[in-house]
Design a protein around this motif. Structure first.
Motif, short mmCIF file in Angstrom:
data_model
loop_
_atom_site.label_atom_id
_atom_site.label_comp_id
_atom_site.label_asym_id
_atom_site.label_seq_id
_atom_site.Cartn_x
_atom_site.Cartn_y
_atom_site.Cartn_z
N GLN A 104 108.92 117.51 113.40
CA GLN A 104 107.37 117.68 113.08
C GLN A 104 106.75 116.68 111.86
O GLN A 104 107.81 116.96 111.12
CB GLN A 104 107.19 119.13 112.66
CG GLN A 104 105.42 119.31 113.16
CD GLN A 104 105.16 120.93 112.92
OE1 GLN A 104 106.07 121.27 112.48
NE2 GLN A 104 103.74 120.77 114.09
N PHE A 105 105.54 115.44 112.08
CA PHE A 105 105.85 114.96 110.59
C PHE A 105 104.32 115.32 109.91
O PHE A 105 103.39 115.97 111.24
CB PHE A 105 105.42 113.51 111.55
CG PHE A 105 106.85 112.95 112.19
CD1 PHE A 105 107.84 112.31 111.34
CD2 PHE A 105 107.37 113.08 113.38
CE1 PHE A 105 108.80 111.52 111.50
CE2 PHE A 105 108.09 113.12 114.10
CZ PHE A 105 109.37 112.01 112.63
N SER A 107 101.26 113.88 107.23
CA SER A 107 100.75 112.92 107.56
C SER A 107 100.46 113.21 105.78
O SER A 107 98.80 114.45 105.60
CB SER A 107 99.54 112.47 108.20
OG SER A 107 99.03 111.16 107.73
N SER A 138 101.15 111.10 117.24
CA SER A 138 99.80 110.27 117.03
C SER A 138 99.68 111.48 115.95
O SER A 138 100.14 112.35 115.46
CB SER A 138 99.03 110.11 118.06
OG SER A 138 98.16 111.04 118.73
N THR A 139 99.61 110.81 115.06
CA THR A 139 99.31 111.54 113.74
C THR A 139 97.96 111.27 112.86
O THR A 139 97.55 110.38 113.18
CB THR A 139 100.55 111.51 112.54
OG1 THR A 139 100.35 110.11 111.94
CG2 THR A 139 101.88 111.48 112.70
N LYS A 140 97.13 112.13 112.03
CA LYS A 140 96.10 112.49 111.83
C LYS A 140 96.60 112.76 110.53
O LYS A 140 96.79 113.36 109.17
CB LYS A 140 94.78 113.40 112.24
CG LYS A 140 94.84 112.71 113.61
CD LYS A 140 93.49 113.59 114.06
CE LYS A 140 93.18 113.47 115.76
NZ LYS A 140 92.29 114.02 116.30
N GLU A 143 97.64 116.06 108.58
CA GLU A 143 97.14 116.63 109.02
C GLU A 143 98.57 116.89 109.64
O GLU A 143 99.44 115.53 109.70
CB GLU A 143 96.74 117.03 110.97
CG GLU A 143 94.34 117.09 110.32
CD GLU A 143 94.22 117.10 111.43
OE1 GLU A 143 94.76 117.20 112.19
OE2 GLU A 143 92.78 116.99 111.71
N ALA A 144 99.11 118.43 109.92
CA ALA A 144 100.55 117.74 110.65
C ALA A 144 100.43 117.96 112.19
O ALA A 144 99.50 117.53 112.63
CB ALA A 144 100.95 119.53 111.05
N SER A 145 101.88 116.52 112.39
CA SER A 145 101.86 116.59 114.51
C SER A 145 102.35 117.57 114.76
O SER A 145 102.83 118.50 114.66
CB SER A 145 103.28 114.99 114.81
OG SER A 145 104.05 116.08 114.00
N LEU A 181 103.42 109.73 105.40
CA LEU A 181 104.45 110.38 106.51
C LEU A 181 106.20 111.12 105.97
O LEU A 181 106.49 110.70 105.32
CB LEU A 181 105.19 109.58 107.89
CG LEU A 181 103.45 109.18 109.35
CD1 LEU A 181 104.05 109.08 110.68
CD2 LEU A 181 103.09 110.81 109.52
#
Length: 481
Positions: A104-105, A107, A138-140, A143-145, A181
């Motif tokens: 999990q990424f 941001s 995708s990432t925002k 927030e977490a992906s 990230l």
């Protein structure tokens, strides 16, 4: 008449001189009187003998031992073992599989949004193994992906980097950094659903609204064959008795705290068959699945020997071994015993080449075998093996120029050996010595396990693992010459 060849003779490769001598002996045995007169000469006759001998050497001799061995389990290897398994036992060699897990990424608020395609993100473990994403994500900012699936660069058991906190807790780094990230093992609401039986319909658990699912293990059982809207089902929560729930709908709510189950019919009718089960577990984790090497000749031979045992009406040990391998093909060490207390219960302990299997894999095997035992008066319990961390010590003499290479090769060989020790087997000091010496060391002395210079007998259901912090490179005393 010459004596017939033994199996050992046929399995032993012959060189050109041996083939020539055997051919001359055969000619002489056939009553050709001039053979002995040819031997010291280089003439037409010997040229003919050499031509035949060389043809046999180049066209037949190299493959003859493999061809002969192809009819015997335990002796056949490679493609000849594949052919034997396919034609006689109707089994295929299990191919190598790739290690997979989810990451999990996260941001940072000031990070830009990212849209990454398949293979755009590669991470590296401390072992040097690389893994790439197999789905776009995708990432925002801030927030977490969603959990992102990753797969090893190549198939095989050497990719053994488990990010699970309950496992090795391997920390990965991005090969190419993306500003803002960071990554960590994914924390999913649910583990993948494990199914027993032949139903082609799909069962998927989801949250009920924004509520985080309560921790439970739920088994959904089909009680009446049908499709969505007609099949009947019941559930068992945390090992409790099954409670009827009525008709299986497209959306089933109120089954457990914060749980909703989505059901989808398959492409044929009926989609859900009576007696089939679906096991759902919350919370999930990174869903680490250990990759495995291509099935060895010995393991394929063992499956072949167990093949015809499946015709028995009883769940014999070979049958249970075979079912465990089918349910989880990375399972390489399996122990089957009757429960000493509960009549009719079978206990199965499983490990792969790196140690105990995961609890998720154990549940999958148990669910699969339980479905097979549906008409048999027996129950089954499957659990991961117990790991025994084995520390080593001793002195190793090595060339200063070769130290790093020898340490790496010795560590690899040692881990490979530990992965072959059977459940409850013996870990031998001689194997540690061989791993180090074969790696290129000059000499060893004072080798010991846990500071005791003796082999280690493991207990039932126990497999060894490297208990050295930093491996052999840190555990052994390396004396440079």
């Amino acid at each position: 008449m010459a004596s017939p060849y033994t199996l050992a003779d046929l399995l032993t490769p012959q060189n050109l001189d041996q083939i020539r001598a055997a051919y001359l002996a055969a000619l002489q045995g056939a009553g050709i009187p001039a053979v002995t007169e040819w031997l010291p000469k280089v003439g037409v006759e010997m040229a003919y003998v050499d031509m035949i001998a060389r043809a046999i050497d180049e066209q037949i001799a190299e493959d003859l031992p493999d061809i002969v061995a192809s009819g015997f389990l335990g002796k056949a290897t490679g493609i000849f073992m594949d052919l034997l398994a396919q034609q006689v036992y109707q089994l295929e060699r299990i191919a190598a599989t790739s290690t997979t897990f989810n990451l999990q990424f996260f941001s940072a608020p000031a990070a830009p949004p990212y849209n990454l395609g398949v293979g755009d993100m590669t991470v590296i473990a401390p072992s040097g193994n690389h893994y790439s994403n197999t789905a776009a994500f995708s990432t925002k900012p801030g927030e977490a992906s969603d959990p992102v699936p990753f797969q090893a660069a190549t198939a095989g058991a050497s990719f053994a980097d488990d990010p699970s906190p309950s496992g090795a807790g391997v920390i990965f780094q991005m090969v190419t950094a993306f500003a803002g990230l960071t990554l960590q093992p994914a924390s999913a609401d649910f583990d993948p659903v494990t199914q027993s039986g032949s139903s082609i319909g799909q069962i998927k658990p989801v949250r009920s609204g924004a509520t985080i699912p309560d921790p439970h293990t739920m088994v959904l059982r089909i009680d009446a064959t049908g499709d969505v809207g007609s099949a009947q089902f019941s559930i068992s929560l945390d090992g409790g008795p099954f409670a009827a729930q009525g008709t299986l709908l497209a959306t089933n709510t109120g089954l457990a705290g914060g749980w909703t189950v989505i059901a989808q019919s398959g492409g044929a009718t009926p989609s859900f068959r009576k007696g089939d089960t679906f096991t759902i577990i919350s919370p999930g984790g990174p869903n680490y699945v250990q990759g495995s090497d291509e099935e060895s000749n010995a393991d394929l031979a063992a499956r072949c020997r167990a093949r015809w045992s499946t015709l028995s009406l009883n769940a014999t040990k070979p049958v249970l071994y075979l079912w465990a391998r089918i349910a989880y093909n990375a399972a390489s060490r399996i122990q089957v015993t009757p429960d000493p207390v509960t009549a009719g219960q079978i206990n199965i302990v499983v490990a792969d080449s790196h140690g105990p299997i995961s609890a998720v894999a154990a549940r999958g095997i148990e669910t699969f075998i339980a479905g097979k035992l549906r008409n048999v008066l027996a129950s089954v319990r499957v659990k991961p093996a117990t790991a025994f961390g084995l520390s080593t010590s001793g002195n190793v003499k090595v060339s200063a120029a070769d130290k790093t290479r020898v340490q790496a090769a010795a560590q690899e060989a040692w881990l490979l050996y530990l992965g072959t020790v059977p459940l409850g087997g013996v870990v031998r000091l001689a194997e540690l010595d061989q791993a180090i010496m074969d790696a290129g060391a000059i000499d060893t002395d004072g080798l010991a396990f846990d500071e005791v210079p003796a082999n280690v007998q493991l207990g039932p259901g126990v497999v060894p693992q490297d208990g050295n912090d930093g491996g052999l490179a840190e555990a052994m005393t390396w004396q440079l010459l």
